[in-house]
Design a protein around this motif. Structure first.
Motif, PDB file in Angstrom:
ATOM      1  N   ILE A 218       7.893   6.563  -4.637  1.00 37.27           N
ATOM      2  CA  ILE A 218       7.822   6.361  -3.184  1.00 37.27           C
ATOM      3  C   ILE A 218       8.434   5.008  -2.824  1.00 37.27           C
ATOM      4  CG2 ILE A 218       6.356   6.488  -1.137  1.00 37.27           C
ATOM      5  CD1 ILE A 218       6.295   8.987  -2.915  1.00 37.27           C
ATOM      6  N   LYS A 219       9.732   4.976  -2.616  1.00 31.77           N
ATOM      7  CA  LYS A 219      10.414   3.731  -2.275  1.00 31.77           C
ATOM      8  C   LYS A 219      10.302   3.396  -0.789  1.00 31.77           C
ATOM      9  CE  LYS A 219      13.848   4.018  -5.971  1.00 31.77           C
ATOM     10  NZ  LYS A 219      15.301   4.054  -6.300  1.00 31.77           N
ATOM     11  N   GLN A 220      10.217   4.427   0.039  1.00 31.40           N
ATOM     12  CA  GLN A 220      10.160   4.252   1.480  1.00 31.40           C
ATOM     13  C   GLN A 220       8.761   4.607   1.976  1.00 31.40           C
ATOM     14  OE1 GLN A 220      12.821   3.161   3.284  1.00 31.40           O
ATOM     15  NE2 GLN A 220      11.806   3.216   5.277  1.00 31.40           N
ATOM     16  N   ALA A 221       8.152   3.701   2.762  1.00 32.77           N
ATOM     17  CA  ALA A 221       6.821   3.962   3.312  1.00 32.77           C
ATOM     18  C   ALA A 221       6.860   5.191   4.207  1.00 32.77           C
ATOM     19  CB  ALA A 221       6.342   2.746   4.092  1.00 32.77           C
ATOM     20  N   LYS A 222       5.884   6.102   4.021  1.00 33.99           N
ATOM     21  CA  LYS A 222       5.810   7.326   4.820  1.00 33.99           C
ATOM     22  C   LYS A 222       4.788   7.112   5.926  1.00 33.99           C
ATOM     23  CE  LYS A 222       7.153  10.276   0.943  1.00 33.99           C
ATOM     24  NZ  LYS A 222       6.792  11.445   0.103  1.00 33.99           N
TER      25      LYS A 222
ATOM     26  N   PRO B 198      -1.511   7.655   7.090  1.00 39.09           N
ATOM     27  CA  PRO B 198      -0.447   7.172   6.197  1.00 39.09           C
ATOM     28  C   PRO B 198      -0.548   7.790   4.810  1.00 39.09           C
ATOM     29  CG  PRO B 198      -2.193   5.552   6.314  1.00 39.09           C
ATOM     30  CD  PRO B 198      -2.570   6.639   7.284  1.00 39.09           C
ATOM     31  N   PHE B 199       0.578   7.806   4.114  1.00 34.04           N
ATOM     32  CA  PHE B 199       0.597   8.259   2.716  1.00 34.04           C
ATOM     33  C   PHE B 199       0.391   7.032   1.834  1.00 34.04           C
ATOM     34  CE2 PHE B 199       2.547   9.338  -1.332  1.00 34.04           C
ATOM     35  CZ  PHE B 199       2.084  10.630  -1.547  1.00 34.04           C
ATOM     36  N   VAL B 200      -0.827   6.911   1.286  1.00 33.34           N
ATOM     37  CA  VAL B 200      -1.176   5.732   0.491  1.00 33.34           C
ATOM     38  C   VAL B 200      -0.658   5.899  -0.934  1.00 33.34           C
ATOM     39  CG1 VAL B 200      -3.044   4.287  -0.383  1.00 33.34           C
ATOM     40  CG2 VAL B 200      -3.228   5.322   1.883  1.00 33.34           C
ATOM     41  N   VAL B 201       0.022   4.888  -1.419  1.00 33.15           N
ATOM     42  CA  VAL B 201       0.562   4.903  -2.778  1.00 33.15           C
ATOM     43  C   VAL B 201      -0.333   4.091  -3.714  1.00 33.15           C
ATOM     44  CG1 VAL B 201       2.531   4.268  -4.221  1.00 33.15           C
ATOM     45  CG2 VAL B 201       2.908   5.188  -1.921  1.00 33.15           C
TER      46      VAL B 201
ATOM     47  N   SER C 124      -3.700   4.090  -8.304  1.00 29.67           N
ATOM     48  CA  SER C 124      -2.630   4.877  -7.689  1.00 29.67           C
ATOM     49  C   SER C 124      -3.182   6.179  -7.116  1.00 29.67           C
ATOM     50  CB  SER C 124      -1.557   5.200  -8.730  1.00 29.67           C
ATOM     51  OG  SER C 124      -0.588   6.074  -8.188  1.00 29.67           O
ATOM     52  N   LYS C 125      -2.617   6.602  -5.980  1.00 32.01           N
ATOM     53  CA  LYS C 125      -3.034   7.851  -5.366  1.00 32.01           C
ATOM     54  C   LYS C 125      -1.902   8.869  -5.364  1.00 32.01           C
ATOM     55  CE  LYS C 125      -6.368   7.820  -2.457  1.00 32.01           C
ATOM     56  NZ  LYS C 125      -7.223   7.756  -1.262  1.00 32.01           N
ATOM     57  N   VAL C 126      -0.924   8.664  -6.254  1.00 29.55           N
ATOM     58  CA  VAL C 126       0.211   9.579  -6.343  1.00 29.55           C
ATOM     59  C   VAL C 126       0.210  10.238  -7.725  1.00 29.55           C
ATOM     60  CG1 VAL C 126       2.694   9.849  -6.079  1.00 29.55           C
ATOM     61  CG2 VAL C 126       1.510   8.050  -4.826  1.00 29.55           C
TER      62      VAL C 126
ATOM     63  N   TYR D  25       0.813  -1.215   0.000  1.00 23.21           N
ATOM     64  CA  TYR D  25       0.000   0.000   0.000  1.00 23.21           C
ATOM     65  C   TYR D  25       0.846   1.265   0.000  1.00 23.21           C
ATOM     66  CZ  TYR D  25      -4.371  -2.477   1.248  1.00 23.21           C
ATOM     67  OH  TYR D  25      -5.475  -3.273   1.266  1.00 23.21           O
ATOM     68  N   TYR D  26       1.941   1.264   0.751  1.00 27.53           N
ATOM     69  CA  TYR D  26       2.621   2.507   1.090  1.00 27.53           C
ATOM     70  C   TYR D  26       3.985   2.686   0.420  1.00 27.53           C
ATOM     71  CZ  TYR D  26      -0.931   2.011   4.693  1.00 27.53           C
ATOM     72  OH  TYR D  26      -2.120   1.816   5.354  1.00 27.53           O
TER      73      TYR D  26
END
Length: 505
Positions: free
Chosen positions: A389-393, A411-414, A429-431, A365-366
């Motif tokens: 987004i390689k690292q979960a935020k 959380p920042f959902v990817v 996708s949400k980015v 997800y992240y």
């Protein structure tokens, strides 16, 4: 009939003037609407990966060529430059029409009104004008030298054409490789890969996709877990079924139904338990005993379940495979999920299965990563979605002396939702990517499509919102895409650009 020197000069001046008018108009149009031009190049099937610098380079070159053409001393160089650039434009259109995976919308002032074929003819006419002007400009009046000079000019024109075409082909091949495998977060939006077909109000937002069988979509209901609704692709011929099952004193909490071939599975990981039955009569016939507690589960066949549980160190997520035949067997695959923060929230995601590929897919997800494994849980490959987004935020807090983890901020959902059909992975996708249209993001959900066999990004398309509601889930068959948006079930028909990509060679 031999043309006089005066006539040749008039023809030369007219051609140079036409090129000047064309390039001035084209360059000014691009610069005045630069943002749109850059966006259009970003969607280009040839130049997507190079849109950031090509969008500046093209109008600058066009204006430089104009300067060369209007200065008599540099007119010959200007004609060759104009001819080469027009050759590139023509090669670009030819490749788009015959070798590209899709044909984008045309753009550029008045030329926007032209079809791609009309644009190709237009460019070819200017190519002929350019070649004629070069020959006139470079042919001396001395007849003794004219043949050799004309031969040399034709040779130079040929080399210019070959070199220009080669540059476009190299850009095309390089861009395709970058876009598919090293995407710099540029989405491609082909013309209508899906077309709205139908919609219906489900009245409640508790429905989810249970499966697809005999050209009918089946929906489960979280609040009425034994109730199944099915309908055809036109959302007609609705049928209701009730699973025949006596739960006795089993402490069910979250029951889900999943259909695989002619079987349905009733599952609840909090018990934990899995029951199996036939879709012919919707009766439970067998319990698959011995499965561990799980948070996600997907049937692979009649006796095998892939699952995710919290049986790793410090209750971290771990993927595994459960087999009920001939005796219950649990195999944990602890190397599949990779911890970044806590191993629980940072490894949260969607578990999927492709029957055609016999592969399990887990999408985080992240972060921008998914895992492909075979039916036994052995790692096949790791792929990445096109965002960066390689690292979960995430922010995780630990309560009760460090024994309970909680998210301390949203959380920042990817990758919010996903589904698989044959070899294609569809991801909500949400980015927002480069060159994205803000209005499109406001009124739609963006779906990115990946080829799992090539580990490559293919294209993107929007699913339009039906109101101020969220997309709850996705499902894709070989002909249609289904989405539950709030209380609405929406159906889109898949067009050839997608259906041809689904086929497994």
């Amino acid at each position: 009939m031999k043309l006089t020197v005066k006539t040749k000069n008039v023809i030369l001046d007219i051609i140079c003037l036409l090129y000047v008018l064309l390039f001035v108009y084209a360059a000014v149009s691009k610069l005045l609407d630069f943002e749109n031009f850059e966006v259009q190049l970003g969607k280009s099937p040839l130049l997507s990966a190079f849109a950031s610098w090509v969008s500046w380079l093209v109008p600058v070159i066009e204006l430089l060529i104009v300067l060369l053409l209007i200065i008599p001393k540099f007119q010959s160089a200007g004609l060759f430059a104009a001819f080469s650039l027009m050759t590139m434009f023509t090669a670009y259109i030819f490749i788009v029409l015959h070798y590209s995976s899709f044909v984008p919308c045309s753009c550029g002032g008045v030329l926007e009104k032209m079809s791609w074929n009309s644009h190709l003819i237009f460019n070819m006419a200017f190519l002929l004008f350019g070649a004629l002007a070069i020959v006139i400009k470079n042919t001396p009046t001395n007849t003794n030298r004219s043949f050799k000079k004309r031969f040399l000019t034709v040779k130079q024109i040929t080399i210019s054409m070959i070199g220009s075409v080669a540059i476009v082909v190299i850009l095309f091949l390089s861009s395709e490789d970058i876009m598919h495998h090293e995407n710099p977060f540029i989405r491609r939006y082909p013309q209508h890969p899906v077309v709205f077909s139908n919609a219906m109000d489900l009245k409640f937002n508790s429905y989810y996709f249970a499966g697809y069988r005999n050209n009918r979509i089946h929906l489960g209901n979280y609040t009425n877990p034994l109730h199944i609704v099915s309908m055809d692709t036109a959302l007609r011929n609705q049928q209701n079924a009730k699973i025949s099952f006596d739960p006795k004193k089993i402490p069910f909490k979250i029951v889900t139904i999943s259909i695989r071939d002619s079987n349905f599975f009733l599952m609840d990981g909090s018990v934990p338990t899995v029951f199996r039955g036939s879709t012919s009569d919707w009766k439970i016939t067998k319990e698959l005993k011995g499965i561990p507690y799980f948070t996600l589960a997907v049937p692979l066949d009649s006796t095998t379940i892939s699952f995710r549980s919290n049986n790793a160190k410090k209750s971290a997520n771990v993927l595994g495979v459960f087999s009920a035949n001939p005796t219950p067997k649990i195999t944990y695959k602890r190397d599949l999920l990779q911890q970044q923060i806590d191993g629980i929230f940072d490894t949260d995601g969607t578990l999927l299965y492709s029957e055609q590929l016999n592969k399990m897919v887990y999408l985080y997800y992240y972060r921008n990563e998914f895992i492909i494994a075979d039916k036994n849980g052995t790692l096949d490959s790791r792929g990445h979605t096109i965002d960066t987004i390689k690292q979960a935020k995430l922010k995780v807090s630990y309560l009760k002396n460090g024994t309970q983890a909680e998210m301390s901020s949203p959380p920042f959902v990817v990758n919010a939702h996903a589904t698989i059909c044959q070899k294609l992975l569809f991801v909500h996708s949400k980015v927002k990517g480069k060159y994205e249209n803000h209005k499109l993001w406001e009124k739609s959900f963006i779906i990115d499509v990946y080829d799992l066999t090539k580990n490559a990004y293919l294209l993107s398309f929007p699913i339009y919102k039906t109101g101020d509601t969220e997309l709850n889930s996705l499902f894709v068959s070989s002909t249609h895409l289904y989405a539950i948006i709030g209380n609405d079930l929406v159906v889109y028909e898949l067009k050839t650009i997608l259906t041809k990509e689904m086929k497994i060679n």
